[in-house]
Design an enzyme around this catalytic site. Structure first.
Site, PDB file in Angstrom:
ATOM      1  N   GLY A  18      15.215  61.004   8.705  1.00 15.58           N
ATOM      2  CA  GLY A  18      16.076  60.288   9.637  1.00 15.58           C
ATOM      3  C   GLY A  18      16.237  60.917  10.998  1.00 15.58           C
ATOM      4  N   GLY A  20      13.769  61.317  13.183  1.00 21.85           N
ATOM      5  CA  GLY A  20      12.868  60.687  14.131  1.00 21.85           C
ATOM      6  C   GLY A  20      11.476  61.289  14.195  1.00 21.85           C
ATOM      7  CE  LYS A  21       9.802  64.075   8.908  1.00 22.54           C
ATOM      8  NZ  LYS A  21      11.137  63.659   8.506  1.00 22.54           N
ATOM      9  CB  THR A  22       7.808  58.193  11.865  1.00 29.02           C
ATOM     10  OG1 THR A  22       7.703  58.697  10.532  1.00 29.02           O
ATOM     11  CG2 THR A  22       6.775  57.101  12.063  1.00 29.02           C
ATOM     12  CB  SER A  23      10.184  57.681  16.615  1.00 32.47           C
ATOM     13  OG  SER A  23      10.727  56.696  15.776  1.00 32.47           O
ATOM     14  CG  ASP A  45       7.788  60.284   5.760  1.00 34.62           C
ATOM     15  OD1 ASP A  45       8.227  60.345   4.605  1.00 34.62           O
ATOM     16  OD2 ASP A  45       8.504  60.195   6.765  1.00 34.62           O
ATOM     17  CB  THR A 502      13.727  57.636   7.438  1.00 35.36           C
ATOM     18  OG1 THR A 502      12.632  57.272   8.280  1.00 35.36           O
ATOM     19  CG2 THR A 502      13.290  58.755   6.506  1.00 35.36           C
TER      20      THR A 502
END
Length: 591
Positions: A18, A20-23, A45, A502
């Site tokens: 949550g 913001g790794k993916t962003s 992930d 997430t």
């Protein structure tokens, strides 16, 4: 952005769910491609939504992103990888070994460690494949392996034989029995991770004390195994300009400033970037391009007009729990979602009704226990020290199971005992000492073990066998903690999450684990909701609107019953503020 300056070949983004790794990984890949570099974006992930972010189907194959020149992506499906991984180990013995033993092996291989190691098994090829050198200048990884996994892979020896001989009874070494890659290839991958000329670790956090502490722990863990080239990105910082719009925005800015002022010393020495909070969902190319720019938002995504929000509050759940008069209430969820606060709020609300309540927590920060101590006559509070309990458990295991092992076996067992599962088991044993009180009063447990840990305990039969041995008379009836958790008349499990993609996906995964263990969650709590707080700040109002989809997903797809708890202006510490959380009945307001 410092973390994108002179980037090496490999960039790994890691951090709690949550944050913001993916962003950040997706936006970084787009940025590098825009600089003329050929980029491969890789997600490992379990709750990956890279395809959703780009608006294209990706899957477990290298797929070109047509709208971004020089960018391709692949989503390694960790669940599929873990399933294939398990079958390689279990398949040959299925039908040859007794079913209980097979089930025990399967459960050893069902946890997060298996998923992570299986994913590492997949992306090792990406770290060592020389053919990719000609195709891509940079490979960006969304989600890095933990220090624990890397240490496991660094250990020498035949894990398979260690387990087959029944020496381990281990929670996280089991996954290693299925490694089939050549050891030289793993060594090359680990060497690449430790080489700062090849690899950069980007630690992602929020301007919150809990995620900054987690980042500090991750930094120390990775640094200890040679992954020293690390950068810190503090994501989602509310712009100071929003503070003038309403008290909630001002309070958030104040809390974030305090957290950043008290940042752990080890993080202060790292190169650091801050990414401001945006009013829009980071989905689609326009949003990804805007993440690192000064653009307020893609205009098509901004609608700060009034809208109606309706959801049940925490009071409705408390009323239904209180009607039983006593019982066990377990709060479960990933880190950073507010389990401790929710446990304290429920305990205070029950005690205020005159019901006897024992709140026990393993929260390392004891401020809630200190605030609540003596505040209500019917409330007792205890705190379990996770470190002390874990050390006691480790010493016991090494003294018993480790006594007959050789040096290699003891090294493997010691590494296994460093896993998160060890702390969960040790703390659960301490929790089980107070569970029996639930027959006469309410016992509220904060920081409960995951479904995998509960299943592991049950599969090995540790508690059941020990109770049966101690009872002696096989005609006598007994109830173990695991049996009590599976009984819905005695136990209510509440899953705590946030109204973000997430955390909701992770809570859904936890619910699936619990159901495999025969435990049906009673309710969900969506904590720290901006929508429920009715903000006036334009940015927060848009964030509130974005939450509605996640809250609707919880209500329609996941929860038998649920409650939404608002984000408060002041930290919910102390009796009055905790009761304020519970005082939100079902409301319908234009915000």
């Amino acid at each position: 952005m410092k973390f994108l300056a002179q980037p090496p070949r490999f960039l790994f983004f890691t951090g709690k769910g949550g944050v913001g790794k993916t962003s950040l990984a997706c936006a970084s890949a787009i940025f590098l491609a825009g600089e003329g570099k050929r980029v491969l974006l890789v997600s490992t992930d379990p709750a990956s939504n890279v395809g959703q972010v780009f608006g294209v189907a990706i899957g477990n194959r290298i797929t070109g992103i047509e709208a971004v020149a020089r960018l391709a992506a692949i989503e390694i499906d960790p669940q599929a990888a873990a399933q294939a991984y398990r079958e390689r180990i279990v398949g040959p013995v299925r039908g040859l070994l007794p079913e209980p033993i097979v089930k025990g092996i399967e459960e050893q291989l069902s946890g997060a460690c298996t998923t992570e190691i299986a994913a590492f098994d997949e992306f090792t090829d990406l770290l060592t494949d020389k053919n990719l050198d000609a195709d891509y200048d940079h490979i960006v990884f969304d989600t890095a392996p933990t220090g624990h996994t890397i240490r496991l892979l660094q250990l020498p020896g035949a894990w398979s034989g260690f387990l087959e001989e029944g020496k381990g009874d281990a929670s996280c070494l089991g996954p290693l029995a299925g490694l089939e890659k050549q050891r030289t290839q793993y060594r090359a991958a680990l060497d690449a991770l430790a080489d700062p000329q090849l690899t950069r670790m980007v630690l992602v956090a929020r301007a919150q004390a809990s995620t900054l502490r987690e980042a500090a722990r991750t930094h120390a863990e990775l640094d200890a195994i040679g992954l020293s080239r690390q950068y810190l990105v503090i994501n989602g910082v509310l712009p100071a300009a929003e503070a003038g719009h309403d008290p909630l925005a001002a309070a958030i800015c104040g809390r974030e400033s305090a957290a950043l002022a008290a940042i752990p010393d080890v993080l202060n020495a790292m190169p650091c970037d801050q990414v401001p909070l945006k009013p829009f969902n980071v989905v689609g190319l326009d949003a990804l391009h805007a993440l690192f720019s000064d653009t307020a938002s893609p205009m098509s995504d901004v609608d700060a007009g009034p809208f109606e929000f309706a959801a049940p509050g925490l009071a409705a759940l408390v009323d239904r729990i209180a009607a039983d008069g006593h019982g066990l209430v377990m709060l479960m969820g990933k880190g950073g979602v507010g389990k401790t606060t929710m446990a304290a709020a429920l305990a205070v609300a029950l005690a205020q009704r005159g019901l006897p309540v024992h709140l026990t927590t393993s929260d390392p920060a004891g401020h809630l226990a200190e605030t609540l101590d003596g505040s209500l006559g019917s409330l007792t509070v205890s705190r379990i020290d996770p470190h002390a309990e874990t050390e006691r458990y480790r010493e016991h295991v090494m003294r018993t199971k480790g006594a007959q092992l050789d040096a290699q076996g003891r090294a493997l067992l010691e590494e296994d005992l460093r896993s998160p599962c060890t702390e969960e088991i040790a703390v659960f044993q301490a929790f089980s000492r107070v569970i029996r009180e639930a027959g006469k009063k309410f016992v509220v447990l904060d920081t409960a073990p995951t479904g995998h840990t509960l299943l592991l305990l049950d599969a090995t039969g540790a508690y059941h066998r020990e109770v049966a041995r101690q009872m002696g008379d096989k005609t006598m009836r007994y109830v173990t903690p695991m049996m009590q958790l599976q009984d819905p008349t005695q136990t209510k499990v509440l899953l705590v999450t946030l109204a973000e993609t997430t955390p909701v996906l992770e809570a859904a995964g936890l619910q699936a684990d619990l159901r495999r263990a025969g435990i049906e969650p009673w309710a969900w709590i969506v904590n720290n909701s901006v929508a429920a707080a009715q903000p006036r700040s334009p940015l927060l109002r848009q964030r509130a609107r974005n939450e509605l989809r996640e809250i609707d997903t919880v209500a329609r797809l996941h929860a038998r019953r649920y409650a939404v708890v608002p984000l408060l202006e002041t930290e919910p510490v102390g009796l009055g503020r905790l009761l304020e959380l519970v005082g939100q009945h079902e409301e319908k307001n234009a915000i």
